[in-house]
Motif scaffolding. Structure first.
Motif: not given
Ligand SMILES: NS(O)(O)c1ccc(OCc2cn(-c3ccccc3)nn2)cc1
Ligand SMILES: [Zn+2]
Length: 258
Positions: A92-96, A104-106, A117-119, A199-201
């Protein structure tokens, strides 16, 4: 140059090295709540279920564009849009953001949360590893959890308390403490949106069944500040490491609640 989130190497430049950036099922997206379709069979057939084994030690990595916790125990996600397939928790990891008003991404009707947070799970019923599954259209399932400033999240303390020791890109550490990924989820895991995405990256592979929970979880201001003090692979503060919403194109978002 390595991809990142700055003007010179950020999301608007990713299409150069990763043409799929303009593909038919890219993520994240803006979730237009009135357009999402209630789908009783997503809910009806079998409810989404998580069966995670608590980690006995926590492996943290600053991978240059996020802070990631590598999972070593068996953790299974199944049901809902995943049907009978069992997806194994990998990391898991995060974006901020640099401030609470973004990160957030969404987004939900254009609203951005402070973090997401992405699991990340891979389809262990059909593939042999994350690497094998990562490029398959039904290879991955990611749980998206919105984060909003509020009370501290106790289960996240092991990460936020150690960001200071993971400042630079490539830094890794193992913390001798337990972590139960179940406790990172919102209390309501029945209400979510789901759609087929990516994937968002980079490499932006179109291999993700997204499950985004409606209910956000709270992290304290201090916990959010800890994330913003991380340093990325270019030596800058790791902040605003989120991709803006991509085009929905010919996709439908389903929801499990009315
Ligand atoms: N932000 S997100 O949750 O959408 C998300 C989730 C997982 C991601 O994996 C990056 C990755 C790893 N690999 C890989 C390929 C071959 C072997 C081993 C690893 N390929 N891409 C990226 C973004
Ligand atoms: Zn992510």
């Amino acid at each position: 140059a390595h991809w990142g989130y700055m003007t010179t190497n950020g999301p608007s430049t990713w299409g150069k090295d990763f043409p799929i950036a303009n593909g038919e099922r890219q993520s994240p997206i803006d979730i237009v709540t009135t357009a999402a379709e209630y789908d009783s069979d997503v809910l009806g057939s079998n409810a989404l279920s998580t069966n995670y084994t608590p980690e006995s030690e926590v492996k943290l990595v600053n991978n240059g564009h996020s802070i990631m916790c590598q999972i070593t125990k068996k953790g299974v996600l199944t049901g809902g849009p995943l049907g009978k397939d069992e997806y194994r928790l990998e990391q898991f990891h995060l974006h901020w953001g640099a401030e609470d008003n973004r990160g957030s991404e969404h987004t939900v009707d254009g609203k951005m949360y402070a973090s997401e947070l992405h699991l990340v799970h891979w389809n262990a019923s059909k593939y042999s590893s994350f690497a094998d599954a990562v490029q398959k259209p039904d290879g991955l399932a990611v749980l998206g959890i919105f984060i909003t400033p509020g009370v501290a999240c106790n289960q996240f303390k092991v990460i936020s308390d150690n960001c200071g020791k993971l400042k630079t890109s490539g830094a890794e550490m193992t913390v001798d403490t337990t972590l139960d990924p179940t406790l990172l989820l919102p209390s309501n895991t029945s209400d979510y949106w789901t759609y087929l995405g990516s994937l968002t990256t980079p490499p932006l592979f179109e291999s993700v069944t997204w499950i985004v929970f409606k209910e956000p979880v709270e992290y304290s201001k201090e916990q959010l500040l800890a994330l913003r003090n991380l340093v990325d692979s270019d030596g800058n503060h790791m902040q605003d490491n989120y991709r803006p919403p991509a085009a929905l194109k010919q996709r439908k978002v389903k929801k499990t609640f009315t």
